[in-house]
Motif scaffolding. Sequence first.
Motif, PDB file in Angstrom:
ATOM      1  N   ALA A  86      -7.487  -4.518  -3.581  1.00  0.00           N
ATOM      2  CA  ALA A  86      -6.843  -4.050  -2.350  1.00  0.00           C
ATOM      3  C   ALA A  86      -7.134  -5.009  -1.198  1.00  0.00           C
ATOM      4  N   ARG A  95       2.346  -6.095  -1.167  1.00  0.00           N
ATOM      5  CA  ARG A  95       2.381  -4.644  -1.343  1.00  0.00           C
ATOM      6  C   ARG A  95       1.494  -4.294  -2.520  1.00  0.00           C
ATOM      7  N   TYR A  96       0.780  -3.171  -2.422  1.00  0.00           N
ATOM      8  CA  TYR A  96      -0.227  -2.820  -3.428  1.00  0.00           C
ATOM      9  C   TYR A  96       0.115  -1.471  -4.055  1.00  0.00           C
ATOM     10  N   GLN A  98      -1.062   1.139  -6.878  1.00  0.00           N
ATOM     11  CA  GLN A  98      -2.207   1.475  -7.721  1.00  0.00           C
ATOM     12  C   GLN A  98      -1.881   2.697  -8.568  1.00  0.00           C
ATOM     13  N   LEU A 137      -8.311   4.429  -1.508  1.00  0.00           N
ATOM     14  CA  LEU A 137      -7.162   4.011  -0.711  1.00  0.00           C
ATOM     15  C   LEU A 137      -6.992   4.897   0.521  1.00  0.00           C
ATOM     16  N   ALA A 141      -8.839   1.949   2.639  1.00  0.00           N
ATOM     17  CA  ALA A 141      -7.912   0.821   2.513  1.00  0.00           C
ATOM     18  C   ALA A 141      -7.815   0.051   3.827  1.00  0.00           C
ATOM     19  N   TRP A 147       0.115   0.310   0.799  1.00  0.00           N
ATOM     20  CA  TRP A 147      -0.240   0.777  -0.534  1.00  0.00           C
ATOM     21  C   TRP A 147       0.521   2.030  -0.929  1.00  0.00           C
ATOM     22  N   ARG A 205       1.566   3.750   2.285  1.00  0.00           N
ATOM     23  CA  ARG A 205       0.248   4.351   2.413  1.00  0.00           C
ATOM     24  C   ARG A 205       0.332   5.829   2.027  1.00  0.00           C
TER      25      ARG A 205
END
Length: 212
Positions: A86, A95-96, A98, A137, A141, A147, A205
């Motif tokens: 992250a 962009r993340y 998970q 997160l 984060a 995310w 998010r």
Amino acid sequence: MATIVVFGGTGFTGSNVVREASARGHQVVSVSRSVPDDPIPGVRYETGDAEQVAERVIPGADAVVAAISPRGDMSGRLVEVYRELARQSAAAGARYIQVGGFSSLRPAQGAPRFVEGDIPQEFRDEALEGEATRALLAEEAPEDLDWVFVSPAASYGAGVAGERTSGFRVGDDIALFDEEGGSNISGADFAAAIVDEIERPTRHRAHMSVAY
């Protein structure tokens, strides 16, 4: 087309994401401990410890998908590893995405998450670790990290791989059930939902669920 890095790229979820993203024409980098027996043409395969490989593959990425299984030598280390992925994703402006588990979802708005209730002992440690990565997160984060935490349906995995139907639904952190009370998603459709979210972002998010 985007450059997408998939950690855990040879596992059940990761390999489906790699296949889906590559089929759509994206540049895909798969990160895992070993190269698959049947590599996909055009996919770049990197092997080694996730934290070390990350330093050379995340810079320049448009999206990072973290789909590492909390098993084997990764058991108990997933929060630590994902914290680093992250961090590096935020630094790269990527962009993340998970991947978590069904037990991090809620049965209804405002209700406790499934992981807070009774979970069979054989699944409990993995569920708790998956939930800890969600909390990572939500609570820690980097402020500039875009995310999404993605949970599959209750019936999901290599043992119930299923087929692609393109008839799935997406939601927030509330579990999705069909008219018969079932909660299912195939590996191919779950991957399609993830790549859809990369291509056309709808959540930021936030927690996302996928099921039929």
